[in-house]
Design a protein around this motif. Structure first.
Motif, PDB file in Angstrom:
ATOM      1  N   ASN A   1      21.828   4.890  51.410  1.00  0.00           N
ATOM      2  CA  ASN A   1      21.864   4.288  50.070  1.00  0.00           C
ATOM      3  C   ASN A   1      20.713   3.293  49.898  1.00  0.00           C
ATOM      4  OD1 ASN A   1      23.915   5.348  48.382  1.00  0.00           O
ATOM      5  ND2 ASN A   1      25.494   4.377  49.630  1.00  0.00           N
ATOM      6  N   SER A   2      20.433   2.510  50.932  1.00  0.00           N
ATOM      7  CA  SER A   2      19.311   1.569  50.869  1.00  0.00           C
ATOM      8  C   SER A   2      17.992   2.329  50.777  1.00  0.00           C
ATOM      9  CB  SER A   2      19.308   0.658  52.100  1.00  0.00           C
ATOM     10  OG  SER A   2      20.428  -0.213  52.081  1.00  0.00           O
ATOM     11  N   GLN A   3      17.891   3.439  51.493  1.00  0.00           N
ATOM     12  CA  GLN A   3      16.687   4.263  51.442  1.00  0.00           C
ATOM     13  C   GLN A   3      16.448   4.764  50.024  1.00  0.00           C
ATOM     14  OE1 GLN A   3      14.488   5.210  54.038  1.00  0.00           O
ATOM     15  NE2 GLN A   3      13.283   6.099  52.386  1.00  0.00           N
ATOM     16  N   MET A   4      17.490   5.241  49.383  1.00  0.00           N
ATOM     17  CA  MET A   4      17.358   5.773  48.031  1.00  0.00           C
ATOM     18  C   MET A   4      17.098   4.669  47.001  1.00  0.00           C
ATOM     19  SD  MET A   4      20.279   8.745  48.045  1.00  0.00           S
ATOM     20  CE  MET A   4      19.968   9.157  46.344  1.00  0.00           C
ATOM     21  N   ALA A   5      17.537   3.457  47.307  1.00  0.00           N
ATOM     22  CA  ALA A   5      17.306   2.331  46.396  1.00  0.00           C
ATOM     23  C   ALA A   5      15.880   1.810  46.491  1.00  0.00           C
ATOM     24  CB  ALA A   5      18.291   1.203  46.696  1.00  0.00           C
ATOM     25  N   GLY A   6      15.119   2.313  47.474  1.00  0.00           N
ATOM     26  CA  GLY A   6      13.733   1.904  47.621  1.00  0.00           C
ATOM     27  C   GLY A   6      13.551   0.579  48.316  1.00  0.00           C
ATOM     28  N   ASP A   7      14.584   0.121  49.007  1.00  0.00           N
ATOM     29  CA  ASP A   7      14.509  -1.157  49.719  1.00  0.00           C
ATOM     30  C   ASP A   7      13.968  -0.884  51.122  1.00  0.00           C
ATOM     31  OD1 ASP A   7      14.769  -3.687  50.701  1.00  0.00           O
ATOM     32  OD2 ASP A   7      16.879  -3.933  50.132  1.00  0.00           O
ATOM     33  N   GLY A   8      12.647  -0.798  51.245  1.00  0.00           N
ATOM     34  CA  GLY A   8      12.015  -0.306  52.456  1.00  0.00           C
ATOM     35  C   GLY A   8      12.374  -1.043  53.721  1.00  0.00           C
ATOM     36  N   SER A   9      12.183  -2.366  53.763  1.00  0.00           N
ATOM     37  CA  SER A   9      12.427  -3.112  54.998  1.00  0.00           C
ATOM     38  C   SER A   9      13.901  -3.104  55.373  1.00  0.00           C
ATOM     39  CB  SER A   9      11.927  -4.551  54.858  1.00  0.00           C
ATOM     40  OG  SER A   9      12.569  -5.202  53.772  1.00  0.00           O
ATOM     41  N   THR A  10      14.772  -3.257  54.378  1.00  0.00           N
ATOM     42  CA  THR A  10      16.208  -3.207  54.649  1.00  0.00           C
ATOM     43  C   THR A  10      16.616  -1.820  55.121  1.00  0.00           C
ATOM     44  OG1 THR A  10      16.694  -4.935  53.031  1.00  0.00           O
ATOM     45  CG2 THR A  10      18.504  -3.470  53.647  1.00  0.00           C
ATOM     46  N   ALA A  11      16.080  -0.787  54.489  1.00  0.00           N
ATOM     47  CA  ALA A  11      16.418   0.586  54.866  1.00  0.00           C
ATOM     48  C   ALA A  11      15.999   0.885  56.296  1.00  0.00           C
ATOM     49  CB  ALA A  11      15.764   1.572  53.901  1.00  0.00           C
ATOM     50  N   ARG A  12      14.808   0.404  56.700  1.00  0.00           N
ATOM     51  CA  ARG A  12      14.357   0.644  58.073  1.00  0.00           C
ATOM     52  C   ARG A  12      15.275  -0.035  59.077  1.00  0.00           C
ATOM     53  NH1 ARG A  12       9.346   0.184  55.489  1.00  0.00           N
ATOM     54  NH2 ARG A  12       9.220  -2.063  55.913  1.00  0.00           N
ATOM     55  N   MET A  13      15.666  -1.264  58.786  1.00  0.00           N
ATOM     56  CA  MET A  13      16.550  -1.988  59.690  1.00  0.00           C
ATOM     57  C   MET A  13      17.922  -1.330  59.747  1.00  0.00           C
ATOM     58  SD  MET A  13      19.239  -4.399  59.653  1.00  0.00           S
ATOM     59  CE  MET A  13      19.085  -5.373  58.155  1.00  0.00           C
ATOM     60  N   GLU A  14      18.457  -0.957  58.584  1.00  0.00           N
ATOM     61  CA  GLU A  14      19.784  -0.344  58.558  1.00  0.00           C
ATOM     62  C   GLU A  14      19.770   1.049  59.177  1.00  0.00           C
ATOM     63  OE1 GLU A  14      21.640  -2.684  54.676  1.00  0.00           O
ATOM     64  OE2 GLU A  14      21.016  -0.589  54.486  1.00  0.00           O
ATOM     65  N   SER A  15      18.656   1.762  59.066  1.00  0.00           N
ATOM     66  CA  SER A  15      18.547   3.062  59.719  1.00  0.00           C
ATOM     67  C   SER A  15      18.584   2.907  61.236  1.00  0.00           C
ATOM     68  CB  SER A  15      17.257   3.774  59.296  1.00  0.00           C
ATOM     69  OG  SER A  15      17.332   4.177  57.942  1.00  0.00           O
ATOM     70  N   SER A  16      17.924   1.859  61.731  1.00  0.00           N
ATOM     71  CA  SER A  16      17.990   1.587  63.171  1.00  0.00           C
ATOM     72  C   SER A  16      19.405   1.210  63.583  1.00  0.00           C
ATOM     73  CB  SER A  16      17.013   0.463  63.546  1.00  0.00           C
ATOM     74  OG  SER A  16      15.686   0.936  63.580  1.00  0.00           O
ATOM     75  N   MET A  17      20.082   0.429  62.748  1.00  0.00           N
ATOM     76  CA  MET A  17      21.477   0.096  63.041  1.00  0.00           C
ATOM     77  C   MET A  17      22.347   1.347  63.093  1.00  0.00           C
ATOM     78  SD  MET A  17      22.502  -3.321  60.916  1.00  0.00           S
ATOM     79  CE  MET A  17      22.202  -4.960  61.605  1.00  0.00           C
ATOM     80  N   ALA A  18      22.133   2.244  62.118  1.00  0.00           N
ATOM     81  CA  ALA A  18      22.921   3.472  62.072  1.00  0.00           C
ATOM     82  C   ALA A  18      22.650   4.339  63.298  1.00  0.00           C
ATOM     83  CB  ALA A  18      22.610   4.245  60.792  1.00  0.00           C
TER      84      ALA A  18
END
Length: 388
Positions: free
Chosen positions: A305-322
């Motif tokens: 969801n963060s990736q699709m929202a375009g929140d790049g830095s948050t999406a990268r961090m949350e992807s690593s968490m996932a």
């Protein structure tokens, strides 16, 4: 409804699950998937699963943009059936989507089949024997010739689907004169089988149906049109970051499959005159596995969801968490589910031991757990563990 999913995504998830039960699982039933399917077998499998409205193209939102969350749900359900379809979809749908954006008009025409044929796949060649998580340490080189061609030399490893891919996307260091770029710059090159590289299968403890290869480039000659122009490092790192969330989805799918098997066995297998599912310690195993599956699913859904929202830095961090949480938790959840079967869980006849081997494999690709922890730690502290 699962937190983070819209009614549209819930509907899509149900359609994929129905497809997997009615189409995908029967299509795989007759094959020995403890080894990569042969090209003929792949063709037969694709004949069964394509043109059904699920695996034919990358999911899209209402405005036509790529729907990464829907694709994550697709990967989870495919992995729940068998990992071979999930990873093939990554190569056939996701990789072409990412790199298609970098193609010039001339490249789009020349490489049309590789990037648009629904039966073709594209493999990314980033890792090397001495450059895994640190892709910038790549030693594979591309040298410009006086005629304007490129000479590719080096070795890539951990390449998914290289032996049957219509095209490879190879990350290499540019070695040429100052007018073209200095030593140390990096580039991406499209390499087709006709160019003459060689592949060697890598046999692993798990994911054995997955076509994992080492690729050797011995002075492979490439035309100038093969080089992709654009933000090379951004494309590579962005692809890896998104893939981490997708690995989380696949891990959840494997764990869900093991949980399904354990619940079914606990209901039908009797001990001391009762189904073993009535016993508290067996229920405890199932509860721990189910809790891991649910929390893992929430993790990768949030990241996408963060990736699709375009929140790049948050999406990268949350992807690593996932990636970190889902793969580690999936391995533990499959282990818990395996214990429900007792000694039977250790046998090939049961099938859950294959899920255990597969789940353990997912912890390393696209960055080990330690790499994910470094990414997450840097996001929270603003300090890099690599800054030495």
């Amino acid at each position: 409804m699962l937190i983070g999913l819209s009614p549209h995504h819930e509907q899509f998830r149900g359609e994929v699950r129905d497809f997997c039960g009615k189409v995908a699982a029967p299509a795989l039933a007759d094959y020995d998937l403890d080894q990569p399917p042969s090209p003929q077998q792949w063709a037969q499998i694709l004949n069964h699963v394509l043109d059904k409205g699920i695996l034919d193209e990358y999911p899209r939102t209402e405005d036509g943009s790529p729907d990464d969350l829907a694709f994550g749900l697709l990967l989870e359900e495919l992995a729940r059936t068998h990992h071979v379809l999930a990873y093939h979809s990554l190569q056939r749908l996701h990789a072409p989507l990412i790199f298609r954006e970098m193609l010039s008009a001339e490249q789009a025409t020349r490489y049309h089949a590789a990037f648009n044929d629904r039966r073709a796949s594209v493999a990314g060649c980033f890792s090397e024997p001495e450059a895994g998580s640190d892709v910038r340490a790549a030693k594979t080189t591309a040298r410009r010739t006086p005629e304007g061609d490129w000479i590719l030399k080096g070795r890539k490893t951990w390449v998914s689907g290289a032996s049957h891919a219509k095209a490879l996307i190879v990350y290499a260091r540019i070695v040429n004169d100052a007018s073209e770029g200095s030593l140390g710059d990096c580039g991406l090159f499209i390499v087709t089988p006709e160019c003459g590289y060689s592949t060697h299968p890598i046999r692993m403890m798990g994911l054995r149906a997955h076509d994992l290869c080492e690729v050797q480039f011995d002075d492979v000659v490439l035309p100038d049109i093969s080089r992709l122009i654009g933000n090379v490092d951004g494309a590579v790192l962005g692809t890896i970051a998104r893939a981490r969330a997708f690995q989380g989805a696949i891990a959840v799918g494997l764990a869900q499959a093991a949980l399904d098997m354990a619940i079914g066995y606990a209901r039908r297998h009797n001990a001391f005159g009762h189904p073993i599912g009535e016993y508290q310690l067996v229920q405890k195993l199932i509860v721990e596995a189910a809790t891991g599956v649910m929390t893992g699913r929430l993790m990768y859904v949030q990241a996408l969801n963060s990736q699709m929202a375009g929140d790049g830095s948050t999406a990268r961090m949350e992807s690593s968490m996932a990636k970190l949480y889902c793969t580690q938790t999936a391995w533990r959840a499959v282990s818990k589910a395996m214990e429900v079967f007792g000694s039977l869980g250790l046998t090939e006849e049961c099938g859950i031991e294959r899920l255990f081997r597969d789940a353990r494999m997912l912890i390393c690709p696209d960055g080990t757990s330690q790499i994910q922890e470094m990414v997450i730690g840097r996001a929270y502290t603003g300090l890099s563990a690599l800054a030495r």
